[in-house]
Design an enzyme around this catalytic site. Structure first.
Site, PDB file in Angstrom:
ATOM      1  N   HIS A 243      -7.725 -37.624  21.194  1.00 31.54           N
ATOM      2  CA  HIS A 243      -8.137 -37.705  22.596  1.00 31.54           C
ATOM      3  C   HIS A 243      -6.921 -37.989  23.470  1.00 31.54           C
ATOM      4  O   HIS A 243      -6.002 -38.694  23.052  1.00 31.54           O
ATOM      5  CB  HIS A 243      -9.195 -38.796  22.786  1.00 31.54           C
ATOM      6  CG  HIS A 243      -9.923 -38.718  24.096  1.00 31.54           C
ATOM      7  ND1 HIS A 243      -9.423 -39.275  25.246  1.00 31.54           N
ATOM      8  CD2 HIS A 243     -11.104 -38.136  24.431  1.00 31.54           C
ATOM      9  CE1 HIS A 243     -10.267 -39.045  26.241  1.00 31.54           C
ATOM     10  NE2 HIS A 243     -11.283 -38.346  25.772  1.00 31.54           N
ATOM     11  N   GLU A 298     -16.894 -36.086  20.953  1.00 32.03           N
ATOM     12  CA  GLU A 298     -17.498 -34.789  20.676  1.00 32.03           C
ATOM     13  C   GLU A 298     -18.062 -34.680  19.264  1.00 32.03           C
ATOM     14  O   GLU A 298     -18.975 -33.895  19.010  1.00 32.03           O
ATOM     15  CB  GLU A 298     -16.466 -33.687  20.933  1.00 32.03           C
ATOM     16  CG  GLU A 298     -16.140 -33.554  22.417  1.00 32.03           C
ATOM     17  CD  GLU A 298     -14.771 -32.955  22.662  1.00 32.03           C
ATOM     18  OE1 GLU A 298     -13.954 -32.916  21.729  1.00 32.03           O
ATOM     19  OE2 GLU A 298     -14.518 -32.543  23.814  1.00 32.03           O
TER      20      GLU A 298
END
Length: 355
Positions: A243, A298
């Site tokens: 991320h 996700e």
């Protein structure tokens, strides 16, 4: 110069704080794990929008207003494109709504996200759109409109958990785009459409579907190590890991893992996902020992939305149904600043010779 703007402070906000070093996300004073576990969509809306709209009312009145707004938005469904995809249908639907800075417009955008997304899913299947039931909550009605049959309380709560979890996340690309547009006083609809257009990019909101593609390709636990080693050997990115902000585990991942575990019949899929996650994290640590790559939102988003029988091509629009709450709050915060966003650039092009 900072071309990615990571080290540039462009706004002060009361809405959320994504602490990448600590692995903590605070949304309007709530840790994201607590928000996901306890709040309905309407309560998340109320939390983010309080202070920006005088006539907002309490969460129960918000639910009634959203129900009425869904009914109104359904009148626009006939103008949606029939074969352009779910995100394009949502973008078109939003463009048909009023575009000002009022509470009515804000509610129409949130309600319209549920209506237009559900309608687009059914149109893509060759089915007729299902009219809203204004007596239901946003999440329960969205699932009902998508499937044509009622959702269980557990399913509605799982969708609530997801939508609240992704409702805001600092000054990410789509939120910054929404704030820039709002600063021009173009209207909340324009800000939301700008946010959606940024969100659909594969580097922002487009990864949950490929997570499921990866799980499907691996197929079985015993194939995990071989498949992952081959993918890393080819230099492929493993979706659901790493991320831009978090250098430790994304707190939203565990919030959604907890939410999906409450759904009946998901233990097998969760167990498989956990196994893949463990192998991926081991291999990433070996291959990139100096580069922190942890599970992001996700990965378990994909497992949760799959459990709710939401098609993969609708994942980005579902994301937008949650994130529009943050876009509208940030847009309203930017409007209150009364300041047009106008950064500088450094010119590196040719210069004409002096006369």
């Amino acid at each position: 110069m900072d071309s990615g703007l990571e080290n540039i402070i462009a706004a002060e906000t009361i809405l959320s704080d994504a602490d990448g070093k600590a692995g903590r996300l605070i949304i309007r004073g709530w840790l994201v794990e607590e928000l996901a576990a306890t709040k309905r969509y309407e309560e998340g809306l109320h939390l983010l929008w309080t202070g920006f709209f005088d006539a907002l009312g309490d969460p129960d009145s918000v639910q009634r207003s959203l129900g009425e707004a869904r009914v109104s938005a359904f009148g626009k469904v006939g103008s949606l494109p029939r074969d352009a995809g779910v995100v394009a249908a949502l973008r078109t639907g939003w463009s048909l709504l009023e575009d000002d800075e009022s509470l009515d417009t804000a509610l129409s955008l949130a309600a319209g996200a549920a209506v237009f997304t559900a309608a687009a899913v059914r149109i893509a299947r060759g089915q007729a759109p299902v009219a809203p039931d204004p007596s239901l909550s946003q999440s329960a009605d969205m699932l009902r409109m998508m499937r044509g049959e009622p959702a269980t309380e557990a399913e509605a709560r799982a969708l609530d958990a997801y939508l609240c979890t992704v409702s805001d996340h600092g000054l990410n690309a789509s939120t910054f785009a929404a704030r820039v547009i709002a600063s021009t006083r173009a209207g909340l609809g324009s800000a939301a459409i700008g946010g959606l257009s940024a969100l659909k990019g594969p580097l922002h909101g487009g990864a949950p579907g490929p997570v499921l593609d990866m799980l499907d390709e691996i197929g079985a636990p015993e194939a995990a190590e071989r498949w992952i080693d081959a993918a890393l050997g080819r230099g492929e990115r493993l979706m659901g890991f790493g991320h831009r902000v978090y250098r430790v585990r994304d707190p939203r991942a565990d919030a959604l893992k907890t939410a999906v575990a409450k759904l009946p019949g998901t233990s097998g899929r969760i167990g498989f996902a956990e196994h893949i996650e463990t192998v991926v994290l081991e291999r990433l640590a070996q291959k990139y020992p100096d580069r922190p790559l942890e599970t992001n939102v996700e990965f378990y988003t994909a497992v949760l939305l799959e459990a709710l029988e939401i098609p993969r091509d609708a994942f980005t629009a579902i994301f937008a149904t949650g994130r529009v709450l943050g876009w509208i709050a940030h847009a309203s915060e930017q409007i209150a600043e009364k300041r047009l966003v106008r950064p500088k650039s450094i010119y590196r092009g040719p210069v004409p010779e002096a006369a």
